[in-house]
Every structure is written in structure tokens, then in C-alpha cells.
Design a protein around this motif. Structure first.
Motif, PDB file in Angstrom:
ATOM      1  N   SER A  40       1.535  11.487 -10.222  1.00 63.26           N
ATOM      2  CA  SER A  40       0.763  12.725 -10.174  1.00 63.26           C
ATOM      3  C   SER A  40       1.681  13.937 -10.342  1.00 63.26           C
ATOM      4  CB  SER A  40       0.010  12.804  -8.852  1.00 63.26           C
ATOM      5  OG  SER A  40      -0.590  14.051  -8.694  1.00 63.26           O
ATOM      6  N   ALA A  41       2.837  13.899  -9.684  1.00 61.68           N
ATOM      7  CA  ALA A  41       3.786  15.010  -9.791  1.00 61.68           C
ATOM      8  C   ALA A  41       4.331  15.129 -11.206  1.00 61.68           C
ATOM      9  CB  ALA A  41       4.927  14.813  -8.798  1.00 61.68           C
ATOM     10  N   ILE A  42       4.632  13.996 -11.813  1.00 59.20           N
ATOM     11  CA  ILE A  42       5.146  14.022 -13.192  1.00 59.20           C
ATOM     12  C   ILE A  42       4.077  14.559 -14.141  1.00 59.20           C
ATOM     13  CG2 ILE A  42       5.902  12.556 -15.102  1.00 59.20           C
ATOM     14  CD1 ILE A  42       7.338  10.817 -13.000  1.00 59.20           C
ATOM     15  N   ALA A  43       2.822  14.125 -13.963  1.00 60.39           N
ATOM     16  CA  ALA A  43       1.730  14.614 -14.815  1.00 60.39           C
ATOM     17  C   ALA A  43       1.539  16.111 -14.635  1.00 60.39           C
ATOM     18  CB  ALA A  43       0.444  13.869 -14.487  1.00 60.39           C
ATOM     19  N   LYS A  44       1.679  16.594 -13.420  1.00 58.57           N
ATOM     20  CA  LYS A  44       1.520  18.022 -13.146  1.00 58.57           C
ATOM     21  C   LYS A  44       2.640  18.825 -13.813  1.00 58.57           C
ATOM     22  CE  LYS A  44      -0.227  21.489 -10.774  1.00 58.57           C
ATOM     23  NZ  LYS A  44      -1.460  22.086 -11.123  1.00 58.57           N
ATOM     24  N   ASP A 101      -6.435  14.864  -3.286  1.00 60.59           N
ATOM     25  CA  ASP A 101      -7.046  14.787  -1.953  1.00 60.59           C
ATOM     26  C   ASP A 101      -6.974  16.164  -1.318  1.00 60.59           C
ATOM     27  OD1 ASP A 101      -5.914  11.445  -0.974  1.00 60.59           O
ATOM     28  OD2 ASP A 101      -7.610  12.101  -2.168  1.00 60.59           O
ATOM     29  N   GLU A 102      -7.439  16.254  -0.093  1.00 62.34           N
ATOM     30  CA  GLU A 102      -7.454  17.547   0.591  1.00 62.34           C
ATOM     31  C   GLU A 102      -6.049  18.077   0.852  1.00 62.34           C
ATOM     32  OE1 GLU A 102      -9.918  17.568   4.060  1.00 62.34           O
ATOM     33  OE2 GLU A 102     -11.471  16.399   3.055  1.00 62.34           O
ATOM     34  N   PHE A 103      -5.088  17.183   1.086  1.00 60.98           N
ATOM     35  CA  PHE A 103      -3.721  17.620   1.369  1.00 60.98           C
ATOM     36  C   PHE A 103      -2.897  17.432   0.107  1.00 60.98           C
ATOM     37  CE2 PHE A 103       0.593  16.913   3.193  1.00 60.98           C
ATOM     38  CZ  PHE A 103       0.753  18.170   3.730  1.00 60.98           C
ATOM     39  N   ALA A 104      -2.713  18.508  -0.642  1.00 57.45           N
ATOM     40  CA  ALA A 104      -1.971  18.437  -1.892  1.00 57.45           C
ATOM     41  C   ALA A 104      -1.161  19.711  -2.061  1.00 57.45           C
ATOM     42  CB  ALA A 104      -2.918  18.231  -3.058  1.00 57.45           C
ATOM     43  N   PRO A 105      -0.047  19.848  -1.318  1.00 54.23           N
ATOM     44  CA  PRO A 105       0.759  21.070  -1.445  1.00 54.23           C
ATOM     45  C   PRO A 105       1.396  21.160  -2.822  1.00 54.23           C
ATOM     46  CG  PRO A 105       1.881  19.466  -0.058  1.00 54.23           C
ATOM     47  CD  PRO A 105       0.538  18.904  -0.365  1.00 54.23           C
ATOM     48  N   GLY A 106       1.299  22.302  -3.430  1.00 57.31           N
ATOM     49  CA  GLY A 106       1.899  22.511  -4.743  1.00 57.31           C
ATOM     50  C   GLY A 106       1.235  21.699  -5.833  1.00 57.31           C
ATOM     51  N   GLY A 107       0.069  21.166  -5.576  1.00 57.66           N
ATOM     52  CA  GLY A 107      -0.626  20.376  -6.580  1.00 57.66           C
ATOM     53  C   GLY A 107      -0.198  18.924  -6.632  1.00 57.66           C
ATOM     54  N   PRO A 124      -2.787  10.424   0.047  1.00 53.81           N
ATOM     55  CA  PRO A 124      -2.858   8.958   0.098  1.00 53.81           C
ATOM     56  C   PRO A 124      -1.534   8.312   0.523  1.00 53.81           C
ATOM     57  CG  PRO A 124      -3.831   9.760  -1.926  1.00 53.81           C
ATOM     58  CD  PRO A 124      -3.194  10.935  -1.262  1.00 53.81           C
ATOM     59  N   PHE A 125      -0.423   8.917   0.113  1.00 50.68           N
ATOM     60  CA  PHE A 125       0.877   8.373   0.516  1.00 50.68           C
ATOM     61  C   PHE A 125       1.071   8.489   2.019  1.00 50.68           C
ATOM     62  CE2 PHE A 125       5.377   9.239   1.500  1.00 50.68           C
ATOM     63  CZ  PHE A 125       5.873   7.968   1.254  1.00 50.68           C
ATOM     64  N   LEU A 126       0.770   9.657   2.573  1.00 54.69           N
ATOM     65  CA  LEU A 126       0.926   9.838   4.023  1.00 54.69           C
ATOM     66  C   LEU A 126      -0.016   8.918   4.792  1.00 54.69           C
ATOM     67  CD1 LEU A 126       1.363  13.712   4.277  1.00 54.69           C
ATOM     68  CD2 LEU A 126       3.122  11.937   4.429  1.00 54.69           C
ATOM     69  N   THR A 127      -1.222   8.742   4.298  1.00 58.51           N
ATOM     70  CA  THR A 127      -2.169   7.830   4.947  1.00 58.51           C
ATOM     71  C   THR A 127      -1.637   6.403   4.946  1.00 58.51           C
ATOM     72  OG1 THR A 127      -4.004   9.229   4.261  1.00 58.51           O
ATOM     73  CG2 THR A 127      -4.536   6.968   4.884  1.00 58.51           C
ATOM     74  N   ALA A 128      -1.121   5.962   3.800  1.00 57.71           N
ATOM     75  CA  ALA A 128      -0.576   4.610   3.710  1.00 57.71           C
ATOM     76  C   ALA A 128       0.661   4.452   4.591  1.00 57.71           C
ATOM     77  CB  ALA A 128      -0.239   4.280   2.252  1.00 57.71           C
ATOM     78  N   LEU A 129       1.497   5.492   4.663  1.00 53.68           N
ATOM     79  CA  LEU A 129       2.699   5.422   5.490  1.00 53.68           C
ATOM     80  C   LEU A 129       2.351   5.323   6.973  1.00 53.68           C
ATOM     81  CD1 LEU A 129       5.790   5.497   5.450  1.00 53.68           C
ATOM     82  CD2 LEU A 129       5.644   7.979   5.646  1.00 53.68           C
ATOM     83  N   ALA A 145       0.829  -1.206   0.000  1.00 53.56           N
ATOM     84  CA  ALA A 145       0.000   0.000   0.000  1.00 53.56           C
ATOM     85  C   ALA A 145       0.864   1.257   0.000  1.00 53.56           C
ATOM     86  CB  ALA A 145      -0.934  -0.009   1.217  1.00 53.56           C
ATOM     87  N   VAL A 146       1.980   1.225   0.745  1.00 52.53           N
ATOM     88  CA  VAL A 146       2.881   2.381   0.783  1.00 52.53           C
ATOM     89  C   VAL A 146       3.495   2.607  -0.599  1.00 52.53           C
ATOM     90  CG1 VAL A 146       5.028   3.273   1.757  1.00 52.53           C
ATOM     91  CG2 VAL A 146       3.381   2.155   3.238  1.00 52.53           C
ATOM     92  N   VAL A 147       3.950   1.544  -1.217  1.00 52.71           N
ATOM     93  CA  VAL A 147       4.571   1.672  -2.540  1.00 52.71           C
ATOM     94  C   VAL A 147       3.554   2.132  -3.577  1.00 52.71           C
ATOM     95  CG1 VAL A 147       5.681   0.365  -4.404  1.00 52.71           C
ATOM     96  CG2 VAL A 147       6.395   0.010  -2.051  1.00 52.71           C
ATOM     97  N   THR A 148       2.340   1.616  -3.505  1.00 51.13           N
ATOM     98  CA  THR A 148       1.299   2.029  -4.443  1.00 51.13           C
ATOM     99  C   THR A 148       0.979   3.515  -4.288  1.00 51.13           C
ATOM    100  OG1 THR A 148       0.363  -0.185  -4.386  1.00 51.13           O
ATOM    101  CG2 THR A 148      -1.067   1.569  -5.192  1.00 51.13           C
ATOM    102  N   ALA A 149       0.853   3.978  -3.040  1.00 52.48           N
ATOM    103  CA  ALA A 149       0.569   5.397  -2.810  1.00 52.48           C
ATOM    104  C   ALA A 149       1.728   6.277  -3.265  1.00 52.48           C
ATOM    105  CB  ALA A 149       0.271   5.632  -1.330  1.00 52.48           C
ATOM    106  N   PHE A 150       2.953   5.829  -3.018  1.00 53.01           N
ATOM    107  CA  PHE A 150       4.125   6.598  -3.444  1.00 53.01           C
ATOM    108  C   PHE A 150       4.185   6.691  -4.962  1.00 53.01           C
ATOM    109  CE2 PHE A 150       8.604   6.880  -4.700  1.00 53.01           C
ATOM    110  CZ  PHE A 150       8.935   8.076  -4.097  1.00 53.01           C
ATOM    111  N   THR A 151       3.895   5.585  -5.613  1.00 57.08           N
ATOM    112  CA  THR A 151       3.906   5.584  -7.073  1.00 57.08           C
ATOM    113  C   THR A 151       2.835   6.528  -7.621  1.00 57.08           C
ATOM    114  OG1 THR A 151       4.640   3.295  -7.043  1.00 57.08           O
ATOM    115  CG2 THR A 151       3.752   4.101  -9.103  1.00 57.08           C
TER     116      THR A 151
END
Length: 143
Positions: free
Chosen positions: A40-44, A54-60, A65-70, A29-35
Motif C-alpha cells: 500500500s505504501a509503495i502504491a501510494k 482502514d480507519e487508522f491510516a496515517p499519511g495514507g 490491519p497490520f497492527l490488528t494482526a500484530l 497473518a502478521v506477515v500478510t498484513a505487513f506485506t
């Protein structure tokens, strides 16, 4: 019959394997969220389609989801450690105490051979004091 089952549970790698599967599943789950965050960052950055953040998305960048999984991974690892690993280790130590610390038999035999050879060389036995090549007991060497 129950002692055999107890040996199976405590001597085998059953608990180690179960812990590995649980941790592996949580880490997935951690690896999936990180990926997902990385993609998402690359697409941006490349101007791709705007992902659903999600609600927590600094800089877009989708970090939520990554922090939740971690956090879920750390909590799961703590639960597994304190409720599975620690009792398992204590039960294993109680029912199967470790062997007393000592020197392995082969090392002990080699030490005895070394001591016997040293005693022969120092005592003038058959291997010592012959003056042959490589004789280390000879103290009358001239240079």
C-alpha cells in the motif's frame, strides 16, 4: 496402556509441534498484513491506484490491519504460552524428572586417564623421568 499414552504425550514433540503450527499460523497473518501495508505504501508513493484504507491510516499508509494482526499474534502467543506450554513443562518435570547434573561418562574417563598419566609422570613411573624428548617431568633443563 494409559501410561504408554502419557509417555507419548509428554515425551514426544507433540506439544512442541502443535505450538509451532499455532504460532506459525498466527505469524502468517502478521506477515500478510505487513506485506499489504508495504505494498500500500509503495502504491501510494508511486502514484498507483488509491487502496481502500482502514480507519487508522496515517499519511495514507494502511497500518490498521497490520497492527490488528500484530496484537492478535501477541495475544495468541501469550495464551498458548500460559495455557499450553507452562502446564506442559510442569507436567513433564513432574512425571519425567531430569537426570541429576553430572559429568558425562566420556569426560569422566578422560579425566581419570589424565590423572593417571600425571601420577605416573610425577611418581617416576615408566612414563616419567626418562629424560627423553618432550619429557615435561624434567626440571634440570639447561638453556
Amino acid at each position: 496402556m494409559l501410561s504408554g499414552f502419557k509417555n507419548f504425550l509428554l515425551r514426544g514433540n507433540l506439544v512442541d509441534l502443535a505450538v509451532a503450527v499455532i504460532i506459525g499460523t498466527a505469524f502468517t497473518a502478521v506477515v500478510t498484513a505487513f506485506t499489504g501495508m508495504l505494498l500500500s505504501a509503495i502504491a501510494k508513493l508511486t502514484g498507483g491506484s488509491e487502496p481502500n484504507f482502514d480507519e487508522f491510516a496515517p499519511g495514507g499508509v494502511e497500518v490498521g490491519p497490520f497492527l490488528t494482526a500484530l496484537v492478535a499474534f501477541v495475544i495468541l502467543a501469550a495464551v498458548v504460552y500460559f495455557l499450553v506450554v507452562t502446564p506442559y513443562v510442569k507436567a513433564k518435570e513432574r512425571y519425567f524428572p531430569s537426570a541429576p547434573p553430572g559429568t558425562p561418562d566420556d569426560v569422566q574417563v578422560l579425566k581419570e586417564i589424565r590423572d593417571l598419566l600425571a601420577a605416573q609422570n610425577a611418581g617416576g613411573g615408566p612414563a616419567g623421568g626418562t629424560g627423553g624428548p618432550g619429557d615435561r617431568g624434567d626440571t634440570d633443563r639447561t638453556v
